[in-house]
Scaffold this active site. Structure first.
Site, PDB file in Angstrom:
ATOM      1  N   GLY A  52       0.814  -1.218   0.000  1.00  0.00           N
ATOM      2  CA  GLY A  52       0.000   0.000   0.000  1.00  0.00           C
ATOM      3  C   GLY A  52       0.842   1.260   0.000  1.00  0.00           C
ATOM      4  N   CYS A  53       1.906   1.253   0.758  1.00  0.00           N
ATOM      5  CA  CYS A  53       2.779   2.428   0.846  1.00  0.00           C
ATOM      6  C   CYS A  53       3.489   2.689  -0.475  1.00  0.00           C
ATOM      7  CB  CYS A  53       3.772   2.270   1.987  1.00  0.00           C
ATOM      8  SG  CYS A  53       2.937   2.097   3.592  1.00  0.00           S
ATOM      9  N   SER A  54       3.833   1.626  -1.182  1.00  0.00           N
ATOM     10  CA  SER A  54       4.455   1.767  -2.496  1.00  0.00           C
ATOM     11  C   SER A  54       3.466   2.349  -3.497  1.00  0.00           C
ATOM     12  CB  SER A  54       4.982   0.427  -2.992  1.00  0.00           C
ATOM     13  OG  SER A  54       6.030  -0.025  -2.162  1.00  0.00           O
TER      14      SER A  54
END
Length: 159
Positions: A52-54
């Site tokens: 998700g952070c990517s």
């Protein structure tokens, strides 16, 4: 779905570590914004190089020019260290600044560390949140507990 909450958090004057490509520098966000003549999108995310952070970081990178054209710069914040940020920037070809908040001072200032549930156990973690500041350093919007996918595009459309 993003929810806009009405908060009045100020930009901190303590120094933080900003990581961009091959550079690392110390800045205080209040002076950084005021001297840049641009607004600031400050987004908090849990961990470098996670799914998700990517997605979120890559989306902000892809839309960076559009945010710049609207008068905003972007800084992502996590509790990861400088080396991790350099790796994340390189691996995902990010073109945004990342703040290393290993001492959690910035996370505490914005109150983004909350109890989370993972695999049936509770732990303290960063709640994905975004704060928008105008070029004078005044908060204009805040979004807490948002989803990574499409967040950057939705935010851009609301500015």
């Amino acid at each position: 779905m993003m929810t806009n909450t009405h908060e009045n958090i100020t930009l901190p004057t303590f120094e933080i570590t900003l990581v961009e490509h091959n550079t690392t520098r110390q800045v205080d966000l209040a002076n950084f914004v005021k001297s840049s003549g641009q607004g600031l999108i400050l987004y908090f995310y849990p961990k470098d190089n996670t799914a998700g952070c990517s997605v979120q970081a890559v989306d902000f990178t892809v839309l960076k020019d559009e945010f710049t054209n609207k008068g905003y710069q972007i800084i992502g914040v996590s509790r990861d260290g400088i080396k991790s940020h350099h790796n994340f920037i390189s691996k995902k070809a990010l073109n945004i600044a990342l703040a290393s908040d290993t001492d959690e001072m910035l996370c505490q200032h914005f109150d983004v560390i909350k109890e989370k549930m993972m695999y049936g156990k509770t732990h303290l973690g960063v709640i994905r949140s975004t704060f928008v500041f105008d070029k004078n350093g005044q908060m204009t919007a805040s979004y807490r507990n948002i989803k990574a996918k499409e967040h950057a595009k939705t935010l851009l459309n609301t500015l």
